[in-house]
Design a protein around this motif. Structure first.
Motif, PDB file in Angstrom:
ATOM      1  N   VAL A  89      10.978  55.211 -23.379  1.00  0.00           N
ATOM      2  CA  VAL A  89      12.144  54.622 -23.746  1.00  0.00           C
ATOM      3  C   VAL A  89      13.276  55.287 -23.033  1.00  0.00           C
ATOM      4  O   VAL A  89      14.489  54.394 -22.587  1.00  0.00           O
ATOM      5  N   GLN A  90      13.275  56.621 -23.191  1.00  0.00           N
ATOM      6  CA  GLN A  90      14.603  57.138 -22.496  1.00  0.00           C
ATOM      7  C   GLN A  90      14.617  56.966 -21.149  1.00  0.00           C
ATOM      8  O   GLN A  90      15.841  56.584 -20.490  1.00  0.00           O
ATOM      9  N   ARG A  91      13.741  57.246 -20.253  1.00  0.00           N
ATOM     10  CA  ARG A  91      13.335  56.771 -18.836  1.00  0.00           C
ATOM     11  C   ARG A  91      14.155  55.274 -18.828  1.00  0.00           C
ATOM     12  O   ARG A  91      14.974  55.158 -17.810  1.00  0.00           O
ATOM     13  N   LEU A  92      13.599  54.209 -19.577  1.00  0.00           N
ATOM     14  CA  LEU A  92      14.100  52.957 -19.448  1.00  0.00           C
ATOM     15  C   LEU A  92      15.401  52.755 -19.757  1.00  0.00           C
ATOM     16  O   LEU A  92      16.420  52.186 -18.879  1.00  0.00           O
ATOM     17  N   VAL A  93      16.047  53.337 -20.744  1.00  0.00           N
ATOM     18  CA  VAL A  93      17.465  53.458 -21.056  1.00  0.00           C
ATOM     19  C   VAL A  93      18.288  53.843 -20.286  1.00  0.00           C
ATOM     20  O   VAL A  93      19.096  53.009 -19.713  1.00  0.00           O
ATOM     21  N   ARG A  94      17.951  54.878 -19.558  1.00  0.00           N
ATOM     22  CA  ARG A  94      18.731  55.551 -18.427  1.00  0.00           C
ATOM     23  C   ARG A  94      18.912  54.351 -17.181  1.00  0.00           C
ATOM     24  O   ARG A  94      19.856  54.094 -16.412  1.00  0.00           O
TER      25      ARG A  94
ATOM     26  N   LEU B  75      20.938  55.152 -28.175  1.00  0.00           N
ATOM     27  CA  LEU B  75      20.132  53.887 -27.810  1.00  0.00           C
ATOM     28  C   LEU B  75      18.689  54.150 -28.148  1.00  0.00           C
ATOM     29  O   LEU B  75      18.148  53.288 -28.477  1.00  0.00           O
ATOM     30  N   VAL B  76      18.246  55.264 -27.507  1.00  0.00           N
ATOM     31  CA  VAL B  76      17.007  55.769 -27.761  1.00  0.00           C
ATOM     32  C   VAL B  76      16.604  55.670 -29.362  1.00  0.00           C
ATOM     33  O   VAL B  76      15.385  54.929 -29.615  1.00  0.00           O
ATOM     34  N   GLY B  77      17.351  56.250 -29.927  1.00  0.00           N
ATOM     35  CA  GLY B  77      17.268  56.194 -31.889  1.00  0.00           C
ATOM     36  C   GLY B  77      16.966  54.738 -31.916  1.00  0.00           C
ATOM     37  O   GLY B  77      16.163  54.460 -32.840  1.00  0.00           O
ATOM     38  N   GLN B  78      17.885  53.739 -31.445  1.00  0.00           N
ATOM     39  CA  GLN B  78      18.008  52.504 -32.061  1.00  0.00           C
ATOM     40  C   GLN B  78      16.357  51.786 -31.555  1.00  0.00           C
ATOM     41  O   GLN B  78      16.073  50.976 -32.363  1.00  0.00           O
ATOM     42  N   VAL B  79      16.142  51.915 -30.478  1.00  0.00           N
ATOM     43  CA  VAL B  79      14.912  51.458 -30.124  1.00  0.00           C
ATOM     44  C   VAL B  79      13.596  52.052 -30.852  1.00  0.00           C
ATOM     45  O   VAL B  79      12.769  51.114 -31.134  1.00  0.00           O
ATOM     46  N   MET B  80      13.684  53.250 -31.244  1.00  0.00           N
ATOM     47  CA  MET B  80      12.655  53.802 -32.315  1.00  0.00           C
ATOM     48  C   MET B  80      12.596  53.006 -33.391  1.00  0.00           C
ATOM     49  O   MET B  80      11.725  52.721 -33.929  1.00  0.00           O
ATOM     50  N   LYS B  81      13.893  53.039 -34.064  1.00  0.00           N
ATOM     51  CA  LYS B  81      14.130  52.221 -35.369  1.00  0.00           C
ATOM     52  C   LYS B  81      13.465  50.855 -35.145  1.00  0.00           C
ATOM     53  O   LYS B  81      12.711  50.467 -36.059  1.00  0.00           O
ATOM     54  N   ALA B  82      13.784  50.104 -34.025  1.00  0.00           N
ATOM     55  CA  ALA B  82      13.372  48.865 -33.855  1.00  0.00           C
ATOM     56  C   ALA B  82      11.842  48.660 -33.667  1.00  0.00           C
ATOM     57  O   ALA B  82      11.206  47.732 -34.265  1.00  0.00           O
TER      58      ALA B  82
ATOM     59  N   GLY C 108       6.526  47.259 -20.255  1.00  0.00           N
ATOM     60  CA  GLY C 108       6.850  45.862 -20.401  1.00  0.00           C
ATOM     61  C   GLY C 108       7.332  45.584 -21.985  1.00  0.00           C
ATOM     62  O   GLY C 108       8.560  45.005 -22.104  1.00  0.00           O
ATOM     63  N   ALA C 109       6.484  46.022 -23.056  1.00  0.00           N
ATOM     64  CA  ALA C 109       7.038  45.652 -24.204  1.00  0.00           C
ATOM     65  C   ALA C 109       8.270  46.598 -24.487  1.00  0.00           C
ATOM     66  O   ALA C 109       9.177  46.008 -25.306  1.00  0.00           O
ATOM     67  N   LEU C 110       8.040  47.682 -24.099  1.00  0.00           N
ATOM     68  CA  LEU C 110       9.357  48.734 -24.305  1.00  0.00           C
ATOM     69  C   LEU C 110      10.653  48.444 -23.743  1.00  0.00           C
ATOM     70  O   LEU C 110      11.551  48.273 -24.202  1.00  0.00           O
ATOM     71  N   ALA C 111      10.522  47.673 -22.418  1.00  0.00           N
ATOM     72  CA  ALA C 111      11.549  47.034 -21.669  1.00  0.00           C
ATOM     73  C   ALA C 111      12.261  46.318 -22.440  1.00  0.00           C
ATOM     74  O   ALA C 111      13.555  46.130 -22.539  1.00  0.00           O
ATOM     75  N   ALA C 112      11.445  45.236 -23.105  1.00  0.00           N
ATOM     76  CA  ALA C 112      12.260  44.043 -23.935  1.00  0.00           C
ATOM     77  C   ALA C 112      13.009  44.686 -25.027  1.00  0.00           C
ATOM     78  O   ALA C 112      14.227  44.466 -25.280  1.00  0.00           O
ATOM     79  N   ALA C 113      12.251  45.737 -25.587  1.00  0.00           N
ATOM     80  CA  ALA C 113      13.146  46.435 -26.828  1.00  0.00           C
ATOM     81  C   ALA C 113      14.385  46.992 -26.233  1.00  0.00           C
ATOM     82  O   ALA C 113      15.348  46.856 -27.008  1.00  0.00           O
ATOM     83  N   VAL C 114      14.117  47.784 -25.204  1.00  0.00           N
ATOM     84  CA  VAL C 114      15.564  48.483 -24.804  1.00  0.00           C
ATOM     85  C   VAL C 114      16.427  47.164 -24.334  1.00  0.00           C
ATOM     86  O   VAL C 114      17.801  47.805 -24.698  1.00  0.00           O
ATOM     87  N   ASP C 115      16.241  46.264 -23.632  1.00  0.00           N
ATOM     88  CA  ASP C 115      17.076  45.331 -23.458  1.00  0.00           C
ATOM     89  C   ASP C 115      17.645  44.733 -24.505  1.00  0.00           C
ATOM     90  O   ASP C 115      19.025  44.610 -24.672  1.00  0.00           O
ATOM     91  N   GLU C 116      17.023  44.474 -25.626  1.00  0.00           N
ATOM     92  CA  GLU C 116      17.972  43.838 -26.753  1.00  0.00           C
ATOM     93  C   GLU C 116      18.811  44.748 -27.435  1.00  0.00           C
ATOM     94  O   GLU C 116      19.920  44.442 -27.781  1.00  0.00           O
ATOM     95  N   VAL C 117      18.379  46.297 -27.268  1.00  0.00           N
ATOM     96  CA  VAL C 117      19.214  47.227 -28.159  1.00  0.00           C
ATOM     97  C   VAL C 117      20.597  47.384 -27.270  1.00  0.00           C
ATOM     98  O   VAL C 117      21.590  47.409 -27.854  1.00  0.00           O
ATOM     99  N   ILE C 118      20.291  47.390 -25.957  1.00  0.00           N
ATOM    100  CA  ILE C 118      21.509  47.404 -24.870  1.00  0.00           C
ATOM    101  C   ILE C 118      22.353  46.199 -25.236  1.00  0.00           C
ATOM    102  O   ILE C 118      23.725  46.408 -25.253  1.00  0.00           O
ATOM    103  N   ALA C 119      21.835  44.873 -25.418  1.00  0.00           N
ATOM    104  CA  ALA C 119      22.585  43.939 -25.660  1.00  0.00           C
ATOM    105  C   ALA C 119      23.236  43.832 -26.890  1.00  0.00           C
ATOM    106  O   ALA C 119      24.417  43.310 -27.132  1.00  0.00           O
ATOM    107  N   ALA C 120      22.804  44.471 -27.932  1.00  0.00           N
ATOM    108  CA  ALA C 120      23.511  44.776 -29.119  1.00  0.00           C
ATOM    109  C   ALA C 120      24.423  45.709 -29.167  1.00  0.00           C
ATOM    110  O   ALA C 120      25.253  45.883 -30.220  1.00  0.00           O
ATOM    111  N   ASN C 121      24.540  46.316 -28.029  1.00  0.00           N
ATOM    112  CA  ASN C 121      25.550  47.485 -28.159  1.00  0.00           C
ATOM    113  C   ASN C 121      26.598  47.354 -26.949  1.00  0.00           C
ATOM    114  O   ASN C 121      26.238  48.179 -26.002  1.00  0.00           O
ATOM    115  N   PRO C 122      27.163  46.289 -26.877  1.00  0.00           N
ATOM    116  CA  PRO C 122      27.764  46.077 -25.479  1.00  0.00           C
ATOM    117  C   PRO C 122      28.752  47.198 -24.779  1.00  0.00           C
ATOM    118  O   PRO C 122      28.736  47.188 -23.490  1.00  0.00           O
TER     119      PRO C 122
END
Ligand code: ADP
Ligand code: MG
Ligand code: ZN
Length: 511
Positions: free
Chosen positions: A499-504, A482-489, A451-465
């Motif tokens: 994270v990778q699974r969620l991003v895909r 995108l995975v890298g961005q989530v890791m940074k965040a 759940g926590a990671l999904a929120a971070a992934v959504d944020e990153v994807i939103a920031a990279n339209p």
């Protein structure tokens, strides 16, 4: 044009035309004990630290009637050095007797090479703080070492001198430069680069601290712009590179003071006192006439045929200068990083190993060009974090190249943060554990809560339209980015696999 520099602070009253700026002229003589199993002209062992006078025989004790036999390996070491400094090798050389009386020399003469050295006219290039510099090398020849004298006191407090013949007859190479050097720093750098070269080609460990490498500096001053050399002083007893630089700097200042006072210098030999920070007179200089050199009648001339030389040349490893050129030219490293890596054997070995592993990783991923940027990142880790850790450890520190490559890749694609990466490396050097396990143990991939990671992934994807469209257009790299961005965040704390699974999932779901 070679950079010229006058002796710092060396101005003074001078002549009638006002203060004189002095230029230092320096030539260096280095003696190196060659790494052979047996001595130069007999079969005594060369083991360092053996009880006094146990590595001796009638030959190295200078008994009458004995005959010397040339150590082939020692000759090969000088030939290898000659080739490594681009010197000319004499097709035929001979041996000479250098006569003098001293208790460290039982025969009354030292077998050396006078006018036909094995190698002549070479050179050595290196970097200094003022830029690249080349020193021309006059000659490299072979001779035998003398016994070691120890001046001490006995039980009754009387001053006595002891002599240890273990060192007598060890193979010794002398390397003499042209008077090309102008500053104390150039002299130190020359000595450092020479040691690196000698160690690289395996002819000597060349430790200054235990006398395997002895540096003597000939120093004179002349008014800047004048061609003719001034009176030179030979400085000895410098037991470290730092001492070489400081002794020469002090000698330059001392000579300037003498000359500025209108006095003349005497040609002499001075010793460096590391504690008092000054040179002191040892003896007034002898001249080569005093040695009455003459050809050694007990040894045949020495012939270095082409096949022998070729075999030695073929056995030489990549030399430090060639390696630095390769690192800068082919791998794009900075000259500074290349210099640091090549100068440190542990760092050099680690870098080569890690580079090979990174190349293998990149090739397996089908992106062989990926190894080039990896080279720079690896160099940064080796010269920065690895050496910092290694220098704090008594054991020098060890790391696996393959593990370092893996770690640098993790940091590179954002799977863990740089700060966490440093901690992982320190732990790896400490324990030798694989970095994957350390990363897990230290909890650097701890956030596995979907759940926590999904929120971070959504944020990153939103920031990279543009990312989703790129992905649908076939650009798989978007995922890694995108995975890298989530890791940074998440400061490297996210579980990268999740994270990778969620991003895909998000990208494929057209989010
Ligand atoms: P020696 O046999 O007395 O040691 P060399 O002629 O072999 O003398 O020279 C020893 C070293 O001194 C060489 O490195 C040489 O370049 C250097 N040298 C010679 N003349 C001078 C000078 N005037 N000032 C500084 N160095 C010098
Ligand atoms: Mg000399
Ligand atoms: Zn012997």
């Amino acid at each position: 044009m070679r950079a010229r520099r006058t002796a710092d602070g060396a101005t003074g009253a001078g002549g009638p035309s006002g203060p004189v700026r002095w230029e230092a002229v320096i030539g260096i003589e280095v003696h190196v004990e060659l790494g052979t199993r047996t001595k130069m002209f007999c079969r005594c062992a060369t083991t360092f630290g053996a009880p006094p006078n146990t590595n001796t025989c009638p030959v190295c004790l200078g008994m009458p009637g004995v005959l010397p036999v040339i150590n082939r390996r020692a000759v090969e070491h000088v030939l290898a050095t000659g080739l490594a400094i681009d010197a000319g090798i004499a097709p035929v050389t001979r041996w000479d007797r250098k006569n003098y009386f001293y208790p460290d020399l039982p025969k009354g003469y030292q077998i050396s090479q006078y006018d036909l050295p094995l190698a002549s006219r070479g050179q050595l290039s290196f970097d200094t703080s003022e830029g690249p510099f080349t020193v021309h090398i006059t000659r490299a020849h072979l001779e035998e070492d003398t016994a070691r004298l120890q001046h001490t006191t006995d039980e009754l407090g009387r001053r006595i001198s002891l002599v240890d013949f273990n060192r007598a007859g060890l193979p010794l190479m002398e390397i003499v430069t042209e008077p090309d050097i102008r500053t104390a720093e150039q002299a130190r750098r020359y000595a450092e680069e020479l040691r690196l070269l000698l160690r690289t080609i395996g002819v000597s460990d060349a430790e200054m601290e235990n006398g395997q490498m002895r540096v003597e500096a000939n120093v004179s001053l002349r008014p800047a712009g004048r061609e003719a050399f001034g009176t030179r002083v030979e400085v000895k007893n410098m037991n470290s590179f730092r001492a070489v630089e400081r002794a020469i700097a002090h000698e330059i200042e001392r000579q300037a003071r003498v000359l500025d006072a209108g006095e003349v210098l005497v040609q002499e030999t001075r010793g460096w006192d590391d504690v008092r920070n000054e040179t002191y007179r040892m003896r007034v200089k002898e001249y080569s006439d005093d040695y009455r050199y003459f050809p050694e009648p007990d040894l045949p001339p020495l012939r270095a045929d082409a096949a022998w030389l070729e075999a030695i040349r073929a056995g030489l490893p990549e030399l430090p200068s060639a390696r630095r050129t390769r690192y800068v030219g082919d791998l794009g490293l900075s000259p500074y990083d290349a210099g640091v890596i090549v100068a440190d054997p542990a760092a050099g070995a680690l870098f080569e190993e890690a580079l090979a592993a990174a190349q293998a990783l990149a090739a397996a991923d089908g992106r062989p060009e990926g190894a080039l940027p990896a080279a720079k990142a690896l160099a940064n880790w080796v010269t920065g974090e690895f050496l910092r850790i290694a220098r704090q450890r008594v054991d020098g520190g060890r790391a696996s190249g393959a593990e370092l490559a893996r770690l640098v890749a993790m940091v590179g694609d954002g799977r863990i943060s740089g700060t966490n990466g440093k901690e992982v490396l320190a732990r790896h050097v400490e324990t030798g554990e694989p970095v994957d396990r350390i990363v897990e143990e230290l909890g650097f991939t701890q956030i596995s809560d979907t759940g926590a990671l999904a929120a971070a992934v959504d944020e990153v994807i939103a920031a990279n339209p543009g990312a989703a469209a790129d992905y649908r257009a076939g650009k798989q790299q978007v995922v890694g980015f995108l995975v890298g961005q989530v890791m940074k965040a998440t400061r490297g704390q996210a579980n990268a696999a999740i994270v990778q699974r969620l991003v895909r999932e998000r990208l494929e779901g057209g989010a």
